[in-house]
Design an enzyme around this catalytic site. Sequence first.
Site, PDB file in Angstrom:
ATOM      1  N   ASP A  54       0.863  -1.188   0.000  1.00  0.00           N
ATOM      2  CA  ASP A  54       0.000   0.000   0.000  1.00  0.00           C
ATOM      3  C   ASP A  54       0.894   1.230   0.000  1.00  0.00           C
ATOM      4  O   ASP A  54       2.131   1.113  -0.059  1.00  0.00           O
ATOM      5  CB  ASP A  54      -0.925  -0.017   1.224  1.00  0.00           C
ATOM      6  CG  ASP A  54      -0.182   0.192   2.545  1.00  0.00           C
ATOM      7  OD1 ASP A  54       1.060   0.303   2.534  1.00  0.00           O
ATOM      8  OD2 ASP A  54      -0.853   0.248   3.584  1.00  0.00           O
ATOM      9  N   ASP A  73       1.329   4.792   2.365  1.00  0.00           N
ATOM     10  CA  ASP A  73       0.907   5.370   3.642  1.00  0.00           C
ATOM     11  C   ASP A  73       1.314   6.839   3.728  1.00  0.00           C
ATOM     12  O   ASP A  73       2.447   7.190   3.383  1.00  0.00           O
ATOM     13  CB  ASP A  73       1.578   4.610   4.796  1.00  0.00           C
ATOM     14  CG  ASP A  73       1.394   3.109   4.717  1.00  0.00           C
ATOM     15  OD1 ASP A  73       0.292   2.637   5.000  1.00  0.00           O
ATOM     16  OD2 ASP A  73       2.369   2.409   4.334  1.00  0.00           O
ATOM     17  N   ASP A 114      -3.341   4.310   2.843  1.00  0.00           N
ATOM     18  CA  ASP A 114      -3.683   4.639   4.234  1.00  0.00           C
ATOM     19  C   ASP A 114      -3.346   6.099   4.490  1.00  0.00           C
ATOM     20  O   ASP A 114      -2.240   6.554   4.186  1.00  0.00           O
ATOM     21  CB  ASP A 114      -2.884   3.767   5.220  1.00  0.00           C
ATOM     22  CG  ASP A 114      -3.398   2.334   5.274  1.00  0.00           C
ATOM     23  OD1 ASP A 114      -4.579   2.112   4.935  1.00  0.00           O
ATOM     24  OD2 ASP A 114      -2.621   1.444   5.649  1.00  0.00           O
TER      25      ASP A 114
END
Length: 372
Positions: free
Chosen positions: A204, A206, A296
């Site tokens: 991902d 962040d 995120d």
Amino acid sequence: EQQTEEVEVFSTPSYACQRRTTLDNHNAVLTDALSLLAENAELSGEDGRGVAFRRAAAALKALPLPVTRLTQLGGVPCLGGHSLRVIKDVLESGASPEVEALRRSERFKALKVLTGIFGVGVKTAGRWIGEGILTLRQLRDSGPTLNRAQRAGLRHYDDLNRPVGRAEAAAVAAVVEAAAGSVLPGARVTLIGGFRRGKQTGHDVDFLITHPEEGREAGLMPKLVSWLDSQGFLLYQKTNSNSYLEAAEGPARPASNMDRFERCFSVFKLPEEAGRGGAGAGGEGGPRPWRAVRVDLVVSPVSQFAFALLGWTGSKLFERELRRWAGHEMNMCLSSHALYDHRQSRYLRASSEEEIFAHLGLEYIPPSERNA
Ligand code: TTP
Ligand code: MN
Ligand code: MN
């Protein structure tokens, strides 16, 4: 006459936060084996065993050379009997029978596939396996009720299991910066997680977002999310509001390990620009116009920024070890919000990561050396 071969005997401090762990791992075969055992323990709900294997793997990641003999490991901490047996097998025969059997086991493969769906945790995966669901096909066909996150996870399964590259992370960063700049001029966006540690790929991307004027960041996340949504960048999002109150909670009530910042778990719809394209793009008849990427977002007040930055840069084991060091060696309590000194009965302020390491009595370790 017996030849005595010169072999270096390694030694390294016992907490991962005392060590410099770069991405240059000289013992990847060993650490991969131990990480797989850690993963299996975590996927089976045995978190204690998981941490033990993670610590063993991390100790080997910090060594300056490949290990060739068990006798070199006398000064290496965190190696229990089980880990040593696995290391011995790999050194002697190139592989551990236990690890190879695990790799092939139907249950492990099913747990990997099912928890590979965004929104599916260990418990859900375990329940499905108990019901005979071992594959994505079986999941789609037998249709247990899925929640919103799981439906998005299943829909974008391939994209979300394809590593995100640095160029893609930069493209996401540009979008997040545009969003933040538009809804709160002066907001500062910082890349955190694995990419801040120098990794080339991640599962991902962040980000930590703050504003130099304390208080201006309050309520930022909903505005950010609605801007991103209105511009068509969101395939999924779930926002949690801030619930951290230092005065009301204090260290006596460390509520939970989860942080209580405004945070958002999301899936971005990232346009694929010409010339970028992630690994695998173009494999099925040319580049697609977009791909799904897990993102995120965390918002912190500037007074807590250094703690948030340290707490969200990782690695996960490095974070865990920092908190363990703080508690066991310093009688302090470290979170991503604050550092509390039980001896002095007060919070220790910090405006940089360097200051936090100094409060903790640790040598400063830069992000690129926190890859434990
Ligand atoms: P991840 O994104 O899960 O991990 P990563 O960025 O290190 O690895 P990858 O490249 O695969 O994405 O988590 C980022 C950091 O955030 C990690 O150090 C743990 C930390 N973190 C949480 O994930 N949840 C929390 O509640 C807190 C406080 C920190
Ligand atoms: Mn990450
Ligand atoms: Mn993350």
